[in-house]
Structure formats: structure tokens, C-alpha cells
Motif scaffolding. Sequence first.
Motif, PDB file in Angstrom:
ATOM      1  N   ASP A   1       8.239  27.712  35.134  1.00 14.02           N
ATOM      2  CA  ASP A   1       6.792  27.559  35.304  1.00 14.02           C
ATOM      3  C   ASP A   1       6.170  27.967  33.966  1.00 14.02           C
ATOM      4  O   ASP A   1       6.073  29.155  33.648  1.00 14.02           O
ATOM      5  N   ILE A   2       5.817  26.962  33.167  1.00 12.47           N
ATOM      6  CA  ILE A   2       5.590  27.193  31.741  1.00 12.47           C
ATOM      7  C   ILE A   2       4.133  26.941  31.345  1.00 12.47           C
ATOM      8  O   ILE A   2       3.614  25.835  31.580  1.00 12.47           O
ATOM      9  N   PRO A   3       3.480  27.907  30.724  1.00 12.66           N
ATOM     10  CA  PRO A   3       2.144  27.638  30.173  1.00 12.66           C
ATOM     11  C   PRO A   3       2.280  26.740  28.948  1.00 12.66           C
ATOM     12  O   PRO A   3       3.153  26.970  28.109  1.00 12.66           O
ATOM     13  N   VAL A   4       1.460  25.702  28.874  1.00 15.35           N
ATOM     14  CA  VAL A   4       1.509  24.779  27.735  1.00 15.35           C
ATOM     15  C   VAL A   4       0.071  24.580  27.233  1.00 15.35           C
ATOM     16  O   VAL A   4      -0.644  23.682  27.668  1.00 15.35           O
ATOM     17  N   VAL A   5      -0.336  25.476  26.351  1.00 13.50           N
ATOM     18  CA  VAL A   5      -1.699  25.452  25.817  1.00 13.50           C
ATOM     19  C   VAL A   5      -1.672  24.635  24.527  1.00 13.50           C
ATOM     20  O   VAL A   5      -1.060  25.045  23.540  1.00 13.50           O
ATOM     21  N   VAL A   6      -2.295  23.460  24.563  1.00 14.87           N
ATOM     22  CA  VAL A   6      -2.173  22.516  23.451  1.00 14.87           C
ATOM     23  C   VAL A   6      -3.443  22.516  22.601  1.00 14.87           C
ATOM     24  O   VAL A   6      -4.549  22.400  23.125  1.00 14.87           O
ATOM     25  N   GLN A   7      -3.232  22.659  21.295  1.00 15.76           N
ATOM     26  CA  GLN A   7      -4.364  22.668  20.359  1.00 15.76           C
ATOM     27  C   GLN A   7      -3.985  21.917  19.096  1.00 15.76           C
ATOM     28  O   GLN A   7      -2.845  21.957  18.655  1.00 15.76           O
ATOM     29  N   ASP A   8      -4.963  21.253  18.499  1.00 16.36           N
ATOM     30  CA  ASP A   8      -4.733  20.611  17.207  1.00 16.36           C
ATOM     31  C   ASP A   8      -5.396  21.443  16.119  1.00 16.36           C
ATOM     32  O   ASP A   8      -6.446  22.046  16.348  1.00 16.36           O
ATOM     33  N   LYS A   9      -4.753  21.493  14.963  1.00 19.88           N
ATOM     34  CA  LYS A   9      -5.266  22.297  13.854  1.00 19.88           C
ATOM     35  C   LYS A   9      -5.155  21.534  12.554  1.00 19.88           C
ATOM     36  O   LYS A   9      -4.232  20.727  12.364  1.00 19.88           O
ATOM     37  N   GLY A  10      -6.064  21.849  11.649  1.00 15.33           N
ATOM     38  CA  GLY A  10      -5.945  21.392  10.271  1.00 15.33           C
ATOM     39  C   GLY A  10      -5.760  22.623   9.390  1.00 15.33           C
ATOM     40  O   GLY A  10      -6.244  23.714   9.733  1.00 15.33           O
ATOM     41  N   PHE A  11      -5.048  22.461   8.292  1.00 19.28           N
ATOM     42  CA  PHE A  11      -4.819  23.592   7.397  1.00 19.28           C
ATOM     43  C   PHE A  11      -5.276  23.253   5.992  1.00 19.28           C
ATOM     44  O   PHE A  11      -5.212  22.099   5.554  1.00 19.28           O
ATOM     45  N   ASP A  12      -5.724  24.295   5.303  1.00 22.92           N
ATOM     46  CA  ASP A  12      -6.106  24.162   3.913  1.00 22.92           C
ATOM     47  C   ASP A  12      -5.391  25.316   3.231  1.00 22.92           C
ATOM     48  O   ASP A  12      -5.764  26.464   3.416  1.00 22.92           O
ATOM     49  N   GLY A  13      -4.297  24.983   2.515  1.00 22.42           N
ATOM     50  CA  GLY A  13      -3.439  26.050   2.027  1.00 22.42           C
ATOM     51  C   GLY A  13      -2.878  26.760   3.247  1.00 22.42           C
ATOM     52  O   GLY A  13      -2.463  26.129   4.210  1.00 22.42           O
ATOM     53  N   GLY A  14      -2.913  28.068   3.232  1.00 19.51           N
ATOM     54  CA  GLY A  14      -2.364  28.800   4.365  1.00 19.51           C
ATOM     55  C   GLY A  14      -3.387  29.111   5.444  1.00 19.51           C
ATOM     56  O   GLY A  14      -3.083  29.820   6.392  1.00 19.51           O
TER      57      GLY A  14
ATOM     58  N   SER B   1     -16.101  11.454  11.857  1.00 17.03           N
ATOM     59  CA  SER B   1     -15.913  11.965  13.221  1.00 17.03           C
ATOM     60  C   SER B   1     -17.249  12.264  13.886  1.00 17.03           C
ATOM     61  O   SER B   1     -18.124  12.867  13.284  1.00 17.03           O
ATOM     62  N   ASP B   2     -17.399  11.839  15.151  1.00 17.01           N
ATOM     63  CA  ASP B   2     -18.601  12.210  15.906  1.00 17.01           C
ATOM     64  C   ASP B   2     -18.280  13.263  16.969  1.00 17.01           C
ATOM     65  O   ASP B   2     -19.035  13.468  17.898  1.00 17.01           O
ATOM     66  N   VAL B   3     -17.111  13.902  16.826  1.00 18.71           N
ATOM     67  CA  VAL B   3     -16.726  14.915  17.808  1.00 18.71           C
ATOM     68  C   VAL B   3     -16.375  16.260  17.159  1.00 18.71           C
ATOM     69  O   VAL B   3     -16.021  17.210  17.851  1.00 18.71           O
ATOM     70  N   GLY B   4     -16.489  16.330  15.825  1.00 17.81           N
ATOM     71  CA  GLY B   4     -16.164  17.592  15.155  1.00 17.81           C
ATOM     72  C   GLY B   4     -14.757  17.571  14.597  1.00 17.81           C
ATOM     73  O   GLY B   4     -14.233  16.518  14.230  1.00 17.81           O
ATOM     74  N   VAL B   5     -14.137  18.749  14.586  1.00 22.60           N
ATOM     75  CA  VAL B   5     -12.842  18.914  13.929  1.00 22.60           C
ATOM     76  C   VAL B   5     -11.722  18.224  14.712  1.00 22.60           C
ATOM     77  O   VAL B   5     -11.609  18.383  15.924  1.00 22.60           O
ATOM     78  N   LEU B   6     -10.899  17.463  14.011  1.00 25.77           N
ATOM     79  CA  LEU B   6      -9.690  16.895  14.603  1.00 25.77           C
ATOM     80  C   LEU B   6      -8.532  17.273  13.690  1.00 25.77           C
ATOM     81  O   LEU B   6      -8.478  16.826  12.537  1.00 25.77           O
ATOM     82  N   GLY B   7      -7.639  18.120  14.168  1.00 23.90           N
ATOM     83  CA  GLY B   7      -6.533  18.566  13.326  1.00 23.90           C
ATOM     84  C   GLY B   7      -5.402  17.552  13.326  1.00 23.90           C
ATOM     85  O   GLY B   7      -5.303  16.722  14.222  1.00 23.90           O
ATOM     86  N   ASP B   8      -4.524  17.647  12.316  1.00 18.13           N
ATOM     87  CA  ASP B   8      -3.400  16.710  12.277  1.00 18.13           C
ATOM     88  C   ASP B   8      -2.069  17.374  12.605  1.00 18.13           C
ATOM     89  O   ASP B   8      -1.007  16.795  12.427  1.00 18.13           O
ATOM     90  N   GLU B   9      -2.137  18.619  13.094  1.00 20.88           N
ATOM     91  CA  GLU B   9      -0.919  19.286  13.555  1.00 20.88           C
ATOM     92  C   GLU B   9      -1.184  19.857  14.942  1.00 20.88           C
ATOM     93  O   GLU B   9      -2.299  20.211  15.269  1.00 20.88           O
ATOM     94  N   ILE B  10      -0.096  19.972  15.729  1.00 19.95           N
ATOM     95  CA  ILE B  10      -0.226  20.457  17.096  1.00 19.95           C
ATOM     96  C   ILE B  10       0.454  21.819  17.231  1.00 19.95           C
ATOM     97  O   ILE B  10       1.561  22.028  16.722  1.00 19.95           O
ATOM     98  N   LEU B  11      -0.228  22.711  17.914  1.00 19.83           N
ATOM     99  CA  LEU B  11       0.371  23.987  18.298  1.00 19.83           C
ATOM    100  C   LEU B  11       0.450  24.023  19.822  1.00 19.83           C
ATOM    101  O   LEU B  11      -0.459  23.555  20.493  1.00 19.83           O
ATOM    102  N   VAL B  12       1.553  24.578  20.339  1.00 23.49           N
ATOM    103  CA  VAL B  12       1.637  24.823  21.772  1.00 23.49           C
ATOM    104  C   VAL B  12       1.799  26.326  21.961  1.00 23.49           C
ATOM    105  O   VAL B  12       2.733  26.926  21.415  1.00 23.49           O
ATOM    106  N   ASN B  13       0.906  26.932  22.665  1.00 20.18           N
ATOM    107  CA  ASN B  13       0.877  28.401  22.800  1.00 20.18           C
ATOM    108  C   ASN B  13       0.915  29.063  21.417  1.00 20.18           C
ATOM    109  O   ASN B  13       1.517  30.125  21.242  1.00 20.18           O
ATOM    110  N   GLY B  14       0.342  28.414  20.425  1.00 20.80           N
ATOM    111  CA  GLY B  14       0.341  28.954  19.067  1.00 20.80           C
ATOM    112  C   GLY B  14       1.612  28.676  18.287  1.00 20.80           C
ATOM    113  O   GLY B  14       1.740  29.127  17.156  1.00 20.80           O
TER     114      GLY B  14
END
Length: 488
Positions: free
Chosen positions: A195-208, A218-231
Motif C-alpha cells: 500500500d504505497i503513497p505515490v506523491v507525484v510532482q514535476d520540477k525544474g532546476f536551475d543549477g542545483g 504557459s497559461d498555467v504557471g510552472v511546468l517542470g521537466d523532471e518528475i519526483l515521486v515522494n521526493g
Amino acid sequence: MRRWLLGGLGLLLLLCGGGVAVVTWLVTRSATDTVGKVAFDRPLQISPLAASTVDADGRRVFDLTAQPGDSDLGHGAATRTWGYNGAYLGPTLRAKRGERVAVNVHNRLNEPTTVHWHGMHLPAKVDGGPHHPIPPGSDYQAAWTVDQPAATLWYHPHPSETTERQVYRGLAGLFIVDEPGVEPAGLPREYGVDDIPVVVQDKGFDGGQLSMSDRFLSDVGVLGDEILVNGTPGPYLDVRTALVRLRLLNASTARVYDFAMSDGRPLTMIGSDGGLLAAPYPTQHVRLSVGERAEVVVAMRPGERVELRSQPTGLGRFQGGRDAFDVLQLRAAAELRPGELPRQLADIPRLDPRQAARTRTFTFAGREINDGRMDMDRVDAVVVKDTTEVWNVANGHGTPHSFHIHDVQFQVLSVDGGAPPPELGGWKDTLFLEPRRRFSVIARFADYADPTTAYMFHCHVLRHEDEGMMGQFVVVEKEGDRPRLAHG
Ligand code: C2O
Ligand code: CU
Ligand code: CU
């Protein structure tokens, strides 16, 4: 003269060529595809279950500290993030229906925040909206009785105008409601095992560091090009059971996902935002807009590897609609504990529109709902306690929205006038408001009259919310009662 002319022409061509190259670059950059390119070399982090104590009054008490920290999100160990009781995201709170809970929130950030209990039926006073900021350095307690079916809810900040940034930085966590004796036997239910929590988020990075720069057009704000699951970037999960339950939460700020398995096997959906579906629903894909949850069960065979992906959603390129992602790899052990899903999951009493006391209409367009933006001093709907209402919600233009009501779980009556699809057949608190579609939903406002404190309904695309795409409703004791807002 002639040479000058040629030179000018050449320069012009060069500039045009450059312009075309820049536009081509921007447009191609505005679609991301990570399928087949993710290493899956980190074990999926499982947010710990939050510790709790039972106080002298018999209440289950939790502590949440909002704090800054450093995280390794795949771009070095020193990405500055925020979390609850840690550097990124928060622990999973868990309580049973009927339990009284209290959460002590400590703000150790250097700006005001709030904690909102998304999907929870509770008094407006402890709903954690923008009316009740927790100043930096101070503490706050929310206490209520959990009274709703078993569900995967979540918590996140809800301050005025800074919600997108605070969630993006990492403030979010799950709140699982259990209902022992009512949840059917046979569902995978060992947290972190099947029974697994799967918290999905997209992130963009600039350097570290996390980048919040908007995608081109974009008319929706930030759209990242990488995915994190539970961080976790590039996560895999070791599976030891033939059935694995994933509690999917779209905790992104703007992105819509369309989850599917890499080999096309079905996902069996067992729950939506506010609880279990009436019966398991096998489907090829599960679409989640911002703030929505779905519980799905994936069937695994011994020794195999299969990936959870997100495929293009059909939205526009500049809304992230052409993007595809590898999300999570499931790695089955050589031997799997067998399991079988129950045929029936929950009783969902249907709310009857003929019993509705009111019908309201809300049209989302621009950054406005019914041509208005959020005003903390204006009440958009006065709802009488213990009545049922039908809300017709329409998206009047081409931008995607995500419609959310506080306090209640609703049922979807219709989509563009027709019957809702099976995935919208259970309890919902958030709905993907697709461009140019209309929905009709029904909810019962069972209790918690309080003329002094408003609940919100809003677009859960957090940029839109911060820009004021939000309205307020107040629940009053009886017909004719007037709200008397008392915030600040
Ligand atoms: Cu998840 Cu008003 O919020
Ligand atoms: Cu909410
Ligand atoms: Cu919106």
C-alpha cells in the motif's frame, strides 16, 4: 552601395534565421519526453507515518513543523527545499473515522503559512485557508473529529497569494483516513509494503536549485521537466506482492498527468478523492489534474519490471499536454504473495438532485469565477446547513482548470450533459475542469454552520489560485441567516 546593401541583407537573413532558431528551440523545449531516459536507480522513498500521541482528552495529537532544509532531488545534495518535520514533503498522517484529532502546526519558515486539510470534512475555523495565517515563529492548533469514509486526503499550505511557491518548495503530505470494519477485506493495506503513497510532482532546476521560471507561453504557471515521486528522482519500488496498491496524488502546481503502465496492462482503479469506488474499475489510464487523487491496484508477475508512466494528456503544448514521463519502476521479486481484489468496495449512496435546495452556476474563465476574483470580504454563496446543492461548473475557455470545493465531497451528476465516466463515479473533491466542458456536481453540506468563517472553492492550478481564481461560501444554520465574516 551595393556591398552595403548585400551586407544589410545578409545581416537581416542572419537575424531572421536566428529568430526562427530561437522560436524552434522554444517550441521544442516546450514538449518534454523522458520515456526510456530515466535511470530508475533510487529506491522510492516512503514518507514515514507521522508519530502521534493520545492526550488526556482521548484525542490523537500530531505535530507538524514547517521548516527549510537541504534535499537531494537529483541535482546535488544542497537543493534548498521546505518540508514538514523534514527537508522535503511531510509525514503521512493517519486516523480512523470517528477519531478526534489535533494537529499542532509550528511555523519555522521566515514567512506566514497555513495548513489546509484537503478533502477533509471539518469546521471552517480549522480549515486552514488564507484567513488564518500562521506568522513565522508561531504555533497553531487545528482540532476536529474525523467523520468520513476511508480515503487518501492530503495537506498543504493555503496562504494568500504564495501557495504555488510554498507547495513547489516541498510543503505537502498525505492524510489517510481509515474506516476499519467497513473497508473490504482483500485490499492491499500494509503501508510501504503493498500500500504505497505515490506523491507525484514535476520540477525544474536551475543549477542545483529549484527553478520557478514559467514555460514559454504557459497559461498555467510552472511546468517542470523532471518528475519526483515522494521526493525521489528516478525511483524504483521493490514489490513482494502480486497486487500493489498505489495511492496516487497529483501534488504538482499546474501539471495534469495521464498515468498508464508501460506495457499497456490495466490499472485497476479502486478509489477517487474521497473514498473507495463502488467496485474496482480496470482502465488503461488514469488522468489526474492538480490536487486530485486516485487509488489504483497493479497486478504483478514474479521477476518482472514494469513502469508507471504519464502520457500526453491532449492539452496544448504550452499547458504540458504533449509531455510524456517515466514516473516509477515496479520491480517484482521472484516470488510474490498472492492476492485477490474484492468485487465490491463501498456503498455510495447517491445524492438526488430532486432534493437539492439550490442550484448554482460557476463559470471559470480568464482568472475569474463568474467574472470575479477572490475577495475575503465577499461571500459568493450562502449555504444552509443540512441541505443538498447542485453546482454547475463550466470552463468557459481554452485554459485547463482544476475545480475544488472545501469541506465536502461531491458526486458528479453529468459531464457536458451526459452520464459521468466510471472514474468519476465515486466521491470527489477536485475535478479536472477541461477546456470548454461543463460539469454538474452535487454535495450535501451536512453540518458545521458558522456564519463568521468562510470555506473556499477554487481552481487548484496554484498559479490561478494565487491570482484570485477562488470564491467563498459560508454555511449558516438556517434559511435567512446572514454571514458575518470575522477574520483578520
Ligand atoms: Cu488543496 Cu483550497 O485546496
Ligand atoms: Cu482543499
Ligand atoms: Cu485554473
